[in-house]
Design a protein around this motif. Structure first.
Motif, PDB file in Angstrom:
ATOM      1  N   HIS A   1      -6.795  -5.724  -1.016  1.00 29.78           N
ATOM      2  CA  HIS A   1      -6.448  -4.419  -1.584  1.00 29.78           C
ATOM      3  C   HIS A   1      -7.632  -3.460  -1.528  1.00 29.78           C
ATOM      4  O   HIS A   1      -7.469  -2.281  -1.198  1.00 29.78           O
TER       5      HIS A   1
ATOM      6  N   MET B   1       0.836  -1.196   0.000  1.00 32.30           N
ATOM      7  CA  MET B   1       0.000   0.000   0.000  1.00 32.30           C
ATOM      8  C   MET B   1       0.868   1.243   0.000  1.00 32.30           C
ATOM      9  O   MET B   1       1.931   1.276   0.640  1.00 32.30           O
TER      10      MET B   1
ATOM     11  N   ALA C   1      -7.656  -0.398   1.267  1.00 32.55           N
ATOM     12  CA  ALA C   1      -7.559   0.922   0.649  1.00 32.55           C
ATOM     13  C   ALA C   1      -8.797   1.761   0.939  1.00 32.55           C
ATOM     14  O   ALA C   1      -8.699   2.959   1.225  1.00 32.55           O
TER      15      ALA C   1
ATOM     16  N   GLN D   1      -3.364   3.773  -2.682  1.00 34.78           N
ATOM     17  CA  GLN D   1      -3.297   2.673  -3.639  1.00 34.78           C
ATOM     18  C   GLN D   1      -2.845   1.403  -2.937  1.00 34.78           C
ATOM     19  O   GLN D   1      -1.998   1.449  -2.032  1.00 34.78           O
ATOM     20  N   ALA D   2      -3.423   0.285  -3.341  1.00 31.93           N
ATOM     21  CA  ALA D   2      -3.049  -1.007  -2.759  1.00 31.93           C
ATOM     22  C   ALA D   2      -3.071  -2.069  -3.839  1.00 31.93           C
ATOM     23  O   ALA D   2      -3.817  -1.977  -4.811  1.00 31.93           O
TER      24      ALA D   2
END
Length: 431
Positions: A112, A60, A116, A101-102
């Protein structure tokens, strides 16, 4: 990999990415870690712990950039997906964007996305701002973003993670999903849907997405990410699938399953999306739209075709009287635009037949004068060959015996005669 006619091999991406933005005026005064720590006790612990772990890992990144360094977010599309004027004004006044962002492997949980969204919501809450979901081009209020995250049992409402936009073409409505790619799965599409099924078919798409997403993640459950996952060519969807996708499993009992054929529709343009198309099963006679209407009639109460009765009993007589007493009020709400957003008003009316009247449903499109309703038929009539699914109809209000207001989960108001039939209190017939 075994390939058979019963399964469709769908490619699996190597990794998945999530991006969320928080527009801010000036620079945030609270650190990201402090903002996330402030969610303790408000998020299910598995998700809160996941967000903290990914924030401390290379999976991340959280960056604050001048807004001019980021491509402009299209206001027209944001508006189309629900942005308010206040949200657009805050975006226009922003000087910076916090970019969350992930990245994660395909499978369940979608770490993700969950992490995020949680981090972005925490940052937005700390600056009294908004979250922008880049994938869906949607504004999310921080509290709404947090509510969409899993509970202690890992349950989510899929409707919080996918959209079902539609547009018109020469053959009817074209529906697509927008959100399944978050999980690595191709988006769904259906073409040639009758216009009066706008709300109902959106719910069917959402329920089908829920069922296929379960099959998809089951296929990704191993330690190694496979190159393909085999999905059943004949997918099934039930009322329960739809109810679970909307987060209301207790509001819908079991229904007969509806079969939908899955076809891979690869894009010819490298910049365009490929789709999984939903079609009627093999051997279905007639146009696709007729099957879609029949599927909706199976999955939702209130628009079942060909309901006949010649000598109504007491329960049915009372139901008709109740419905007719409410016609003036429901017309006023329809004309004034006071019905719930994205709901559908339908009316049941009688057609003359040799064995007594045949009662069919129609979706209301216009009701300019109290005496006459303009709409589209929701079923094929046995007694009148001109009354076909999707065909325009003009209904005399004097012939109406019931009305109902439908949303994606079924009848939300009205439907008194249908309730009598569903309860098994069927009147005598000559059939």
């Amino acid at each position: 990999m075994l390939i058979t006619d019963d399964f469709l091999p769908v490619p699996v991406p190597e990794s998945l990415n999530a991006t969320y933005l928080v527009p801010v005026k000036g620079l945030p005064r609270v650190s990201t870690k402090s903002a996330v720590a402030g969610l303790a006790g408000r998020l299910a612990e598995p998700v809160h712990g996941l967000a903290r772990q990914m924030l401390d890992s290379p999976l991340m990144s959280v960056d604050t950039r001048p807004i001019g360094e980021f491509p402009e977010l299209p206001p027209d599309l944001l508006t189309a997906f629900g942005a308010t004027e206040a949200q657009l004004d805050r975006l226009a006044a922003a000087t910076h964007l916090v970019v969350v962002q992930a990245e994660y492997r395909p499978g369940w949980p979608p770490a993700h996305e969950w992490a995020a969204r949680a981090v972005a919501a925490a940052v937005a809450e700390s600056v009294d701002g908004d979250v922008v979901d880049v994938f869906g081009l949607q504004f999310l209020a921080p509290d709404a973003a947090l509510r969409s995250l899993p509970d202690e049992q890992g349950r989510i409402r899929l409707v919080d993670w996918i959209l079902v936009p539609y547009s018109s073409d020469a053959d009817g409505l074209w529906f697509t999903t927008k959100g399944l790619r978050r999980f690595g799965l191709l988006e769904l599409q259906t073409q040639g849907v009758p216009d009066h099924l706008t709300r109902a078919w959106g719910a069917v798409m959402t329920g089908t997405a829920r069922r296929l997403l379960r099959d998809w993640t089951d296929g990704l459950a191993g330690e190694e990410v496979p190159a393909f996952v085999q999905l059943p060519v004949l997918a099934t969807v039930t009322g329960h699938d739809i109810a679970v996708a909307y987060g209301n499993p207790e509001q819908h009992g079991a229904t007969a399953p509806v079969l939908l054929r899955l076809e891979l529709d690869p894009a010819t343009d490298p910049d365009a999306d490929s789709f999984l198309s939903l079609r009627p099963p093999p051997g279905h006679p007639g146009p696709d739209g007729r099957y879609y209407a029949a599927a909706c009639a199976t999955l939702f109460a209130g628009i079942q075709p060909d309901v006949r009765y010649a000598r109504p009993g007491d329960a049915m007589s009372k139901a008709i009287a109740t419905a007719r007493a409410g016609l003036e009020g429901i017309r006023a709400r329809f004309v004034d635009g006071q019905l719930p957003r994205e709901s559908q008003l339908v009316v049941k009316y009688g057609l003359p037949g040799d064995d007594g009247p045949e009662y069919v449903w129609a979706g209301v499109t216009s009701w300019e004068t109290p005496e006459r309703i303009v709409g589209v038929s929701a079923s094929d009539a046995a007694t009148d060959p001109t009354v076909r699914i999707g065909a325009p109809v003009v209904v005399e209000t004097a012939d109406v015996v019931d009305w109902a207001l439908l949303d994606g989960t079924g009848v939300v108001e009205g439907g008194w005669t249908q309730a009598v039939l569903d309860a098994g209190q069927r009147p005598h017939t000559d059939n």
